[in-house]
Design a protein around this motif. Structure first.
Motif, PDB file in Angstrom:
ATOM      1  N   GLY A 334      41.132  31.982  32.364  1.00  0.00           N
ATOM      2  CA  GLY A 334      40.535  31.311  33.503  1.00  0.00           C
ATOM      3  C   GLY A 334      39.325  32.032  34.071  1.00  0.00           C
ATOM      4  N   ARG A 335      38.837  31.516  35.192  1.00  0.00           N
ATOM      5  CA  ARG A 335      37.569  31.995  35.756  1.00  0.00           C
ATOM      6  C   ARG A 335      37.666  33.357  36.422  1.00  0.00           C
ATOM      7  NH1 ARG A 335      34.495  26.597  38.109  1.00  0.00           N
ATOM      8  NH2 ARG A 335      34.693  25.387  36.178  1.00  0.00           N
ATOM      9  N   VAL A 336      38.883  33.779  36.763  1.00  0.00           N
ATOM     10  CA  VAL A 336      38.997  35.099  37.382  1.00  0.00           C
ATOM     11  C   VAL A 336      38.474  36.179  36.433  1.00  0.00           C
ATOM     12  CG1 VAL A 336      41.358  35.661  36.599  1.00  0.00           C
ATOM     13  CG2 VAL A 336      40.520  36.543  38.782  1.00  0.00           C
ATOM     14  N   LEU A 337      38.534  35.922  35.127  1.00  0.00           N
ATOM     15  CA  LEU A 337      38.029  36.900  34.159  1.00  0.00           C
ATOM     16  C   LEU A 337      36.531  37.110  34.331  1.00  0.00           C
ATOM     17  CD1 LEU A 337      39.932  35.937  30.868  1.00  0.00           C
ATOM     18  CD2 LEU A 337      40.528  37.657  32.581  1.00  0.00           C
ATOM     19  N   SER A 338      35.811  36.036  34.606  1.00  0.00           N
ATOM     20  CA  SER A 338      34.357  36.144  34.801  1.00  0.00           C
ATOM     21  C   SER A 338      34.039  36.987  36.033  1.00  0.00           C
ATOM     22  CB  SER A 338      33.729  34.751  34.934  1.00  0.00           C
ATOM     23  OG  SER A 338      33.936  34.001  33.760  1.00  0.00           O
ATOM     24  N   TYR A 339      34.838  36.828  37.089  1.00  0.00           N
ATOM     25  CA  TYR A 339      34.632  37.637  38.294  1.00  0.00           C
ATOM     26  C   TYR A 339      34.953  39.105  38.022  1.00  0.00           C
ATOM     27  CZ  TYR A 339      33.979  33.483  41.170  1.00  0.00           C
ATOM     28  OH  TYR A 339      33.472  32.332  41.712  1.00  0.00           O
ATOM     29  N   LEU A 340      36.031  39.351  37.288  1.00  0.00           N
ATOM     30  CA  LEU A 340      36.414  40.736  37.024  1.00  0.00           C
ATOM     31  C   LEU A 340      35.412  41.438  36.119  1.00  0.00           C
ATOM     32  CD1 LEU A 340      40.286  40.390  36.649  1.00  0.00           C
ATOM     33  CD2 LEU A 340      39.000  41.325  38.576  1.00  0.00           C
ATOM     34  N   GLU A 341      34.810  40.708  35.187  1.00  0.00           N
ATOM     35  CA  GLU A 341      33.781  41.311  34.342  1.00  0.00           C
ATOM     36  C   GLU A 341      32.671  41.916  35.206  1.00  0.00           C
ATOM     37  OE1 GLU A 341      33.785  38.767  30.166  1.00  0.00           O
ATOM     38  OE2 GLU A 341      32.864  37.886  31.940  1.00  0.00           O
ATOM     39  N   ARG A 342      32.354  41.241  36.283  1.00  0.00           N
ATOM     40  CA  ARG A 342      31.277  41.672  37.175  1.00  0.00           C
ATOM     41  C   ARG A 342      31.739  42.686  38.225  1.00  0.00           C
ATOM     42  NH1 ARG A 342      25.743  42.127  38.121  1.00  0.00           N
ATOM     43  NH2 ARG A 342      25.275  41.799  40.308  1.00  0.00           N
ATOM     44  N   TYR A 343      32.974  42.517  38.747  1.00  0.00           N
ATOM     45  CA  TYR A 343      33.375  43.241  39.953  1.00  0.00           C
ATOM     46  C   TYR A 343      34.434  44.328  39.764  1.00  0.00           C
ATOM     47  CZ  TYR A 343      30.793  39.854  42.774  1.00  0.00           C
ATOM     48  OH  TYR A 343      29.801  39.092  43.333  1.00  0.00           O
ATOM     49  N   VAL A 344      35.195  44.292  38.662  1.00  0.00           N
ATOM     50  CA  VAL A 344      36.295  45.253  38.547  1.00  0.00           C
ATOM     51  C   VAL A 344      35.797  46.693  38.401  1.00  0.00           C
ATOM     52  CG1 VAL A 344      36.624  45.296  36.016  1.00  0.00           C
ATOM     53  CG2 VAL A 344      38.616  45.486  37.539  1.00  0.00           C
ATOM     54  N   GLY A 345      34.535  46.862  37.993  1.00  0.00           N
ATOM     55  CA  GLY A 345      33.953  48.192  37.838  1.00  0.00           C
ATOM     56  C   GLY A 345      33.289  48.725  39.092  1.00  0.00           C
ATOM     57  N   LEU A 346      33.408  47.982  40.214  1.00  0.00           N
ATOM     58  CA  LEU A 346      32.790  48.400  41.479  1.00  0.00           C
ATOM     59  C   LEU A 346      33.867  48.926  42.428  1.00  0.00           C
ATOM     60  CD1 LEU A 346      30.374  45.366  42.039  1.00  0.00           C
ATOM     61  CD2 LEU A 346      29.867  47.554  40.926  1.00  0.00           C
ATOM     62  N   ALA A 347      33.664  50.122  42.950  1.00  0.00           N
ATOM     63  CA  ALA A 347      34.675  50.760  43.807  1.00  0.00           C
ATOM     64  C   ALA A 347      34.898  50.004  45.112  1.00  0.00           C
ATOM     65  CB  ALA A 347      34.258  52.204  44.102  1.00  0.00           C
ATOM     66  N   GLU A 348      33.891  49.245  45.555  1.00  0.00           N
ATOM     67  CA  GLU A 348      34.029  48.526  46.825  1.00  0.00           C
ATOM     68  C   GLU A 348      34.792  47.203  46.682  1.00  0.00           C
ATOM     69  OE1 GLU A 348      29.694  47.792  45.415  1.00  0.00           O
ATOM     70  OE2 GLU A 348      31.218  49.381  45.351  1.00  0.00           O
ATOM     71  N   THR A 349      35.153  46.839  45.466  1.00  0.00           N
ATOM     72  CA  THR A 349      35.917  45.613  45.220  1.00  0.00           C
ATOM     73  C   THR A 349      37.403  45.850  45.487  1.00  0.00           C
ATOM     74  OG1 THR A 349      34.364  44.918  43.486  1.00  0.00           O
ATOM     75  CG2 THR A 349      36.534  43.877  43.475  1.00  0.00           C
ATOM     76  N   THR A 350      38.085  44.818  46.012  1.00  0.00           N
ATOM     77  CA  THR A 350      39.540  44.845  46.123  1.00  0.00           C
ATOM     78  C   THR A 350      40.112  43.656  45.365  1.00  0.00           C
ATOM     79  OG1 THR A 350      39.473  45.901  48.312  1.00  0.00           O
ATOM     80  CG2 THR A 350      41.532  44.815  47.682  1.00  0.00           C
TER      81      THR A 350
END
Length: 451
Positions: A334-350
């Motif tokens: 699903g689309r959450v994968l696209s968000y994680l590709e961009r954001y999971v490597g950022l420390a400010e993401t939760t």
């Protein structure tokens, strides 16, 4: 009567239980395996019997792990009726079409990116194959007896969990055999409490959270804290969510927080076409949930609803702090994968995990502190803060499961603990035996029982 546990034992996915009596074959649920590769590979294996010899499928509810193998079943020759409630029929249609579309897209990307181990990656089933399931649906009402055969009846009763979810009592050979399906919680945000069975010579009870008690933590307070802390850092909150019911529960809590001015005025985004489709089902099935019409209308206005993937890309690359609810709940697709590709490597993401995470899923890996996760053939370092709100699970905990057995008028001859990993199932077995003295067994995959 012979009962065979084809799936949904030793694991929380792939639910399939075969009942054979006087020449009639009934399949309780027809779910897809998820998580570990060894489990996913089972989706490609044939059933131990020919699908063409199955007379009926009875669906407890519309989650993928309970209905997601239906296109394979039909494609391989099943031509009987699929009994379920009206909401389950609609949800299953949404789930199967979404699943088929995702599988087609992932096969295409795997072939274009050449990251599949197969020479040509193929979807488990196509959209066209999913659509061939729909003519087989036969809608029933809860609490009404349905005659499957001259000597076999089925009764569906509300199980909470999600819209339309039911437990099923089969009456055959002068016995009552009860299949719990997934049991909801007694104090769920949106769903009504599960109806407890009165009779059951044999009971097949799910054990997803057989070894856990949901904490008393207020999910609203937890969401408030995680959102405010993240937004203060200029970050984004990502909520991987099951599109069916959990997404709507999170929306409802966020709406309450916004109304109470406890969270900031930033974009709140629902990016799951199936989750958006579910909102219409909520509107059309008011008797199945607690949400009032005025609340529902106001809640929906608060969110930006995204269906087009082009809009997804725009949101992903917009640096403004935001809260995004996106499927899938176990981060398996699903689309959450696209968000994680961009954001999971950022420390400010939760990343806020809100539901059960099956063994081998990305959601489970992140909860267990994985340093990186693999998405579409590439590894992404996990720098985001990963948190869990257990009180938002749609599954009853150990206390709820034990309580569900409390109205049985007579001691069952046996309780089978299914739909759970081995440790939770065994812990639940001990607790049930301590409290009620019931004879409990934990079936293995493919195990047969003569009752």
């Amino acid at each position: 009567m012979k009962i065979t546990c084809i799936g949904g034992v030793g694991t929380v996915t792939g639910s399939k239980t075969l009942v054979e009596s006087n020449g009639v074959r009934i399949l309780i649920d027809c779910g897809q395996f998820q998580g570990l590769k060894s489990l996913r590979e089972l989706n490609w294996e044939p059933l131990p019997i020919l699908p063409s010899t199955i007379d009926f499928v009875l669906l407890t509810h519309g989650h993928l792990d309970h209905c997601g193998w239906l296109p394979r079943l039909v494609n391989q020759g099943f031509d009987g009726k699929i009994y379920c409630t009206s909401p389950t029929k609609d949800i299953t249609k949404l789930i199967l079409l979404d699943s088929a579309k995702i599988q087609e897209e992932e096969a295409k990307m795997a072939n274009e990116g050449r990251y599949s181990k197969h020479e040509i990656a193929e979807p488990l089933y196509t959209v066209a194959q999913a659509e061939k399931v729909f003519p087989h649906f036969k809608v029933i009402s809860p609490n009404e007896s349905v005659a499957l055969d001259a000597e076999i009846e089925a009764v569906f009763t509300n199980a909470g969990h999600i819209l339309g979810a039911c437990s099923i009592e089969l009456r055959l050979e002068n016995k009552a055999v009860v299949f719990s399906g997934d049991i909801g919680r007694d104090n769920d945000v949106l769903m009504f409490s599960p109806v407890k069975p009165k009779k059951g010579d044999y009971v097949f009870l799910e054990s997803t959270y057989g070894n856990r008690i949901h904490p008393d933590t207020d999910p609203k307070t937890a969401l408030e804290m995680y959102i405010n802390n993240t937004i203060q850092k200029g970050g984004t909150v990502i909520v991987p969510s099951f599109a069916v019911e959990r997404a709507q529960s999170v929306m409802y809590l966020l709406w309450q927080l916004k109304e109470e001015k406890r969270i900031p005025d930033i974009p709140y985004i629902l990016d799951t076409p199936m989750g958006i489709g579910m909102l219409e089902l909520f509107a059309n099935n008011k008797k199945w949930h607690r949400l009032h019409q005025e609340e529902f209308t106001s809640m929906c206005k608060m969110f930006s609803m995204i269906s087009d993937y082009k809009e997804t890309i725009e949101v992903i690359y917009n640096k403004q702090p935001k809260v995004v609810i996106a499927a899938s709940g176990m981060v398996t697709g699903g689309r959450v994968l696209s968000y994680l590709e961009r954001y999971v490597g950022l420390a400010e993401t939760t990343v806020v995990i809100i539901g059960y995470q099956g063994e081998g899923t990305r959601g489970r890996q992140m909860l267990e502190g994985a340093a990186d996760i693999k998405i579409r053939g590439k590894y992404y370092e996990v720098k985001a803060k990963v948190v869990e709100i257990e009180t938002l699970s749609a599954h009853g905990d150990q206390k709820d499961l034990i309580n569900w057995l409390s109205d049985l008028e007579q001691k069952p001859k046996k309780v089978f603990l299914v739909h759970g990993e081995n440790e939770p199932a065994d812990e639940l077995r001990k607790k049930i035996q301590e409290k009620y003295g019931f004879d409990c067994v934990i079936p293995m995959m493919g195990q047969e029982y003569e009752l």
